[in-house]
Write a protein that holds these residues in place. Structure first.
Motif, PDB file in Angstrom:
ATOM      1  N   UNK A 349       7.628 -21.750   0.240  1.00  0.00           N
ATOM      2  CA  UNK A 349       8.494 -20.776  -0.419  1.00  0.00           C
ATOM      3  C   UNK A 349       9.810 -21.384  -0.885  1.00  0.00           C
ATOM      4  N   UNK A 350      10.273 -20.856  -1.998  1.00  0.00           N
ATOM      5  CA  UNK A 350      11.617 -21.117  -2.508  1.00  0.00           C
ATOM      6  C   UNK A 350      12.204 -19.755  -2.863  1.00  0.00           C
ATOM      7  N   UNK A 351      13.388 -19.736  -3.470  1.00  0.00           N
ATOM      8  CA  UNK A 351      14.028 -18.458  -3.780  1.00  0.00           C
ATOM      9  C   UNK A 351      14.349 -18.339  -5.271  1.00  0.00           C
ATOM     10  N   UNK A 352      13.339 -18.164  -6.093  1.00  0.00           N
ATOM     11  CA  UNK A 352      13.609 -17.910  -7.508  1.00  0.00           C
ATOM     12  C   UNK A 352      13.957 -16.435  -7.720  1.00  0.00           C
ATOM     13  N   UNK A 353      14.324 -16.102  -8.914  1.00  0.00           N
ATOM     14  CA  UNK A 353      14.484 -14.715  -9.300  1.00  0.00           C
ATOM     15  C   UNK A 353      13.081 -14.154  -9.524  1.00  0.00           C
ATOM     16  N   UNK A 354      12.710 -13.150  -8.744  1.00  0.00           N
ATOM     17  CA  UNK A 354      11.351 -12.600  -8.817  1.00  0.00           C
ATOM     18  C   UNK A 354      11.406 -11.230  -9.472  1.00  0.00           C
ATOM     19  N   UNK A 355      10.663 -11.054 -10.560  1.00  0.00           N
ATOM     20  CA  UNK A 355      10.467  -9.737 -11.162  1.00  0.00           C
ATOM     21  C   UNK A 355       9.239  -9.131 -10.494  1.00  0.00           C
ATOM     22  N   UNK A 356       9.467  -8.224  -9.568  1.00  0.00           N
ATOM     23  CA  UNK A 356       8.395  -7.694  -8.728  1.00  0.00           C
ATOM     24  C   UNK A 356       8.024  -6.283  -9.138  1.00  0.00           C
ATOM     25  N   UNK A 357       6.731  -6.038  -9.247  1.00  0.00           N
ATOM     26  CA  UNK A 357       6.196  -4.690  -9.443  1.00  0.00           C
ATOM     27  C   UNK A 357       5.226  -4.426  -8.285  1.00  0.00           C
ATOM     28  N   UNK A 358       5.510  -3.412  -7.492  1.00  0.00           N
ATOM     29  CA  UNK A 358       4.746  -3.134  -6.275  1.00  0.00           C
ATOM     30  C   UNK A 358       4.418  -1.655  -6.207  1.00  0.00           C
ATOM     31  N   UNK A 359       3.171  -1.297  -5.893  1.00  0.00           N
ATOM     32  CA  UNK A 359       2.840   0.130  -5.801  1.00  0.00           C
ATOM     33  C   UNK A 359       3.568   0.814  -4.655  1.00  0.00           C
ATOM     34  N   UNK A 360       4.004   2.047  -4.884  1.00  0.00           N
ATOM     35  CA  UNK A 360       4.288   2.931  -3.759  1.00  0.00           C
ATOM     36  C   UNK A 360       2.937   3.230  -3.113  1.00  0.00           C
ATOM     37  N   UNK A 361       2.880   3.246  -1.793  1.00  0.00           N
ATOM     38  CA  UNK A 361       1.574   3.546  -1.200  1.00  0.00           C
ATOM     39  C   UNK A 361       1.711   4.097   0.200  1.00  0.00           C
ATOM     40  N   UNK A 362       0.682   4.809   0.589  1.00  0.00           N
ATOM     41  CA  UNK A 362       0.560   5.317   1.942  1.00  0.00           C
ATOM     42  C   UNK A 362      -0.865   5.106   2.414  1.00  0.00           C
ATOM     43  N   UNK A 363      -1.014   4.692   3.660  1.00  0.00           N
ATOM     44  CA  UNK A 363      -2.336   4.441   4.239  1.00  0.00           C
ATOM     45  C   UNK A 363      -2.395   5.013   5.644  1.00  0.00           C
ATOM     46  N   UNK A 364      -3.542   5.529   6.010  1.00  0.00           N
ATOM     47  CA  UNK A 364      -3.814   5.931   7.386  1.00  0.00           C
ATOM     48  C   UNK A 364      -5.201   5.426   7.757  1.00  0.00           C
ATOM     49  N   UNK A 365      -5.328   4.908   8.959  1.00  0.00           N
ATOM     50  CA  UNK A 365      -6.625   4.411   9.433  1.00  0.00           C
ATOM     51  C   UNK A 365      -6.822   4.836  10.878  1.00  0.00           C
ATOM     52  N   UNK A 366      -8.053   4.978  11.274  1.00  0.00           N
ATOM     53  CA  UNK A 366      -8.376   5.182  12.679  1.00  0.00           C
ATOM     54  C   UNK A 366      -9.714   4.516  12.966  1.00  0.00           C
ATOM     55  N   UNK A 367      -9.773   3.866  14.122  1.00  0.00           N
ATOM     56  CA  UNK A 367     -10.952   3.077  14.468  1.00  0.00           C
ATOM     57  C   UNK A 367     -11.316   3.279  15.935  1.00  0.00           C
ATOM     58  N   UNK A 368     -12.606   3.181  16.189  1.00  0.00           N
ATOM     59  CA  UNK A 368     -13.065   2.853  17.538  1.00  0.00           C
ATOM     60  C   UNK A 368     -13.343   1.358  17.509  1.00  0.00           C
ATOM     61  N   UNK A 369     -12.749   0.629  18.447  1.00  0.00           N
ATOM     62  CA  UNK A 369     -12.806  -0.828  18.402  1.00  0.00           C
ATOM     63  C   UNK A 369     -13.788  -1.426  19.387  1.00  0.00           C
ATOM     64  N   UNK A 370     -14.631  -0.607  19.995  1.00  0.00           N
ATOM     65  CA  UNK A 370     -15.585  -1.144  20.969  1.00  0.00           C
ATOM     66  C   UNK A 370     -16.535  -2.134  20.298  1.00  0.00           C
ATOM     67  N   UNK A 371     -17.151  -1.743  19.209  1.00  0.00           N
ATOM     68  CA  UNK A 371     -18.083  -2.634  18.521  1.00  0.00           C
ATOM     69  C   UNK A 371     -17.356  -3.846  17.936  1.00  0.00           C
ATOM     70  N   UNK A 372     -16.139  -3.632  17.456  1.00  0.00           N
ATOM     71  CA  UNK A 372     -15.362  -4.741  16.886  1.00  0.00           C
ATOM     72  C   UNK A 372     -15.092  -5.807  17.932  1.00  0.00           C
ATOM     73  N   UNK A 373     -14.599  -5.382  19.098  1.00  0.00           N
ATOM     74  CA  UNK A 373     -14.280  -6.352  20.148  1.00  0.00           C
ATOM     75  C   UNK A 373     -15.543  -6.968  20.741  1.00  0.00           C
ATOM     76  N   UNK A 374     -16.607  -6.198  20.803  1.00  0.00           N
ATOM     77  CA  UNK A 374     -17.878  -6.745  21.266  1.00  0.00           C
ATOM     78  C   UNK A 374     -18.346  -7.858  20.328  1.00  0.00           C
ATOM     79  N   UNK A 375     -18.201  -7.622  19.013  1.00  0.00           N
ATOM     80  CA  UNK A 375     -18.615  -8.627  18.031  1.00  0.00           C
ATOM     81  C   UNK A 375     -17.742  -9.876  18.102  1.00  0.00           C
ATOM     82  N   UNK A 376     -16.504  -9.727  18.566  1.00  0.00           N
ATOM     83  CA  UNK A 376     -15.621 -10.878  18.708  1.00  0.00           C
ATOM     84  C   UNK A 376     -15.858 -11.631  20.015  1.00  0.00           C
TER      85      UNK A 376
END
Length: 471
Positions: A349-376
């Motif tokens: 990284x450096x610090x140039x002048x950045x012209x940034x366009x970023x979406x406004x956004x909202x996210x919600x998630x919910x998981x049961x992680x039993x299978x996920x952790x089992x797979x790991x």
């Protein structure tokens, strides 16, 4: 952000720059000699029965409020936290590769670290591998205790927030302020023979207030009490962490973590410059979204067509890192992303002048992680062969993980970010250029990190624009 601080991402066991000062000293120049750590009080700041306890808690121990841990050991575990973040994200996206995801791997790891403290034998070994715990047990809990205490210090130094942050522009930057909290609690079956040393460890390192409940006689009442605690800790953003049926009369223990984050941007986006633009999803679908705009000197890197930009929050110690893979290469980049590759990008990284366009956004998630952790690779913890004898008096086992639930929430707009997440582990008895542009109008990854410790607090992927700006 100093290059030396970022080194932990690229080099196993590297030291975190500046960590010694903030993690072995709470600002008064004192430090413990016993190496223990923790955030010091019940997660709700009190053992008052009105605050979620029935007044008949386990015996309390003197909390450790001045964490003292070798910065090299802490750096090892922070690297492990990042490795785990990428591993769990990869596992979850396999189930639905064209959906958005958001989670707090930190919350998951802390809740399971409290569970791991009672694991023994092969069960403990599998958990350590799956969770990328890189330290011996004592150092591991000291590392998490140090992080918890450091986040509490960060929160105390930040501006107080009197009202929840809304996304419609009714809050000014001053009102938004800063808040970062991580709270833990243990909900135990009354009269079940939990080992006092185990309970004391959770209190000392995780500040986990213990509450005795009646799972066997009134499981749904206990579930509602846990959910109310989580809702309070997350500013009402996580309302029902434990769904109906997740706790029953065979449940003996539930370990919970709740993380809440609220911060204004250092450089806020001017709402007058927000305008609609087309976001192209992973499947090629096009959605009209509101894109925010700013032009600032920001940490920026470009490598092989991939772009990274870092947006600092106003408190100066947290940021959002947005990673925009090259057009048409999102899937290949995401599959290959590693801690080392992330470190390489941050090193560029450096610090140039950045012209940034970023979406406004909202996210919600919910998981049961039993299978996920089992797979790991965390298999034994979920079956009758689980060994959590370290939680119990005597040598008898009999406990296994019946459920791991996780919920998360984030909203991002012109003024800043609000995010929350909670995790519960239920245990049953067994049975660059000078001027650049970054337009985030296609799939991207992002994470919110704590800068002094490099801890990834939240991770997300955005690949489908359809639900990002639902009213």
């Amino acid at each position: 952000m100093p290059s030396q601080r970022r080194t932990v991402l690229a080099l196993t066991g590297a030291l975190l720059a500046g960590a010694a000062g903030c993690l072995s000293d709470n600002g008064n120049g004192d430090s413990d000699d016993d190496g223990e750590s923790g955030n010091g009080t019940d997660a709700d700041g009190s053992d008052d029965p009105a605050n979620g306890s029935n007044g008949d808690d386990f015996p309390q121990v003197d909390p450790v409020t001045d964490p003292d841990i070798d910065t090299g050991a802490l750096a090892q575990q922070v690297r492990g936290n990042i490795d785990f973040s990428l591993a769990v994200l990869e596992q979850l996206r396999e189930d639905d590769p064209e959906s958005n995801l958001f989670l707090s791997p930190y919350s998951i790891s802390v809740a399971l670290a409290m569970t791991y403290a009672g694991a023994r034998g092969e069960t403990a070994a599998e958990m350590a591998d799956a969770l990328r715990y890189n330290l011996e047990s004592d150092d591991l809990h000291a590392a998490f205790g140090a992080l918890e205490a450091e986040f509490e210090r960060r929160n105390e130094d930040g501006a107080e927030v009197d009202e929840p942050y809304g996304m419609e522009g009714e809050a000014s930057e001053d009102d938004l302020g800063f808040e970062l909290s991580s709270a833990n609690s243990v909900w135990a079956e009354a009269d079940f023979p939990f080992d006092e040393d185990y309970v004391d460890l959770l209190e000392a390192y995780y500040g986990a207030g213990e509450r005795l409940v009646d799972f066997s006689g009134s499981p749904d009442e206990a579930r509602e009490e846990i959910n109310a605690w989580v809702e309070e800790q997350t500013n009402d953003r996580i309302e029902e962490l434990l769904p109906e049926g997740s706790v029953d009369s065979s449940t003996r223990l539930v370990l919970t973590n709740a993380v809440y984050f609220l911060a204004a941007w250092e450089h806020d986006f001017d709402p007058a410059e927000t305008e609609p633009a087309t976001f192209t999803g992973l499947d090629g679908s096009e959605t009209e979204l509101e894109l925010m705009h700013q032009s600032e000197e920001l940490e920026y890197a470009a490598m092989d067509g991939h772009q990274l930009v870092e947006l600092p929050y106003a408190n100066g110690e947290t940021s959002m890192v947005v990673i925009l893979p090259a057009d048409g290469e999102f899937e290949a980049f995401e599959e290959s992303l590693s801690t080392d590759q992330l470190g390489e990008l941050l090193e560029e990284t450096s610090r140039p002048q950045v012209d940034l366009a970023l979406p406004k956004f909202g996210l919600e998630s919910e998981f049961s992680l039993v299978e996920t952790m089992d797979a790991l690779g965390m298999e034994r913890a979920f079956g009758s062969g689980a060994d959590f004898s370290g939680m119990l008096e005597g040598d008898d086992g009999g406990l296994f993980i019946s459920e791991i639930v996780h919920q998360s929430f984030i909203e991002v707009d012109e003024e800043g970010t609000e995010a929350a997440a909670a995790t519960a582990v239920a245990m049953d008895e067994s049975a660059p250029a000078d001027h650049v542009e970054v337009t985030v109008d296609r799939p991207f990854l992002f994470y919110i990190r704590d800068l002094p410790t490099e801890t990834p607090l939240f991770w997300g992927r955005v690949v489908d624009g359809e639900t990002l700006q639902d009213e």
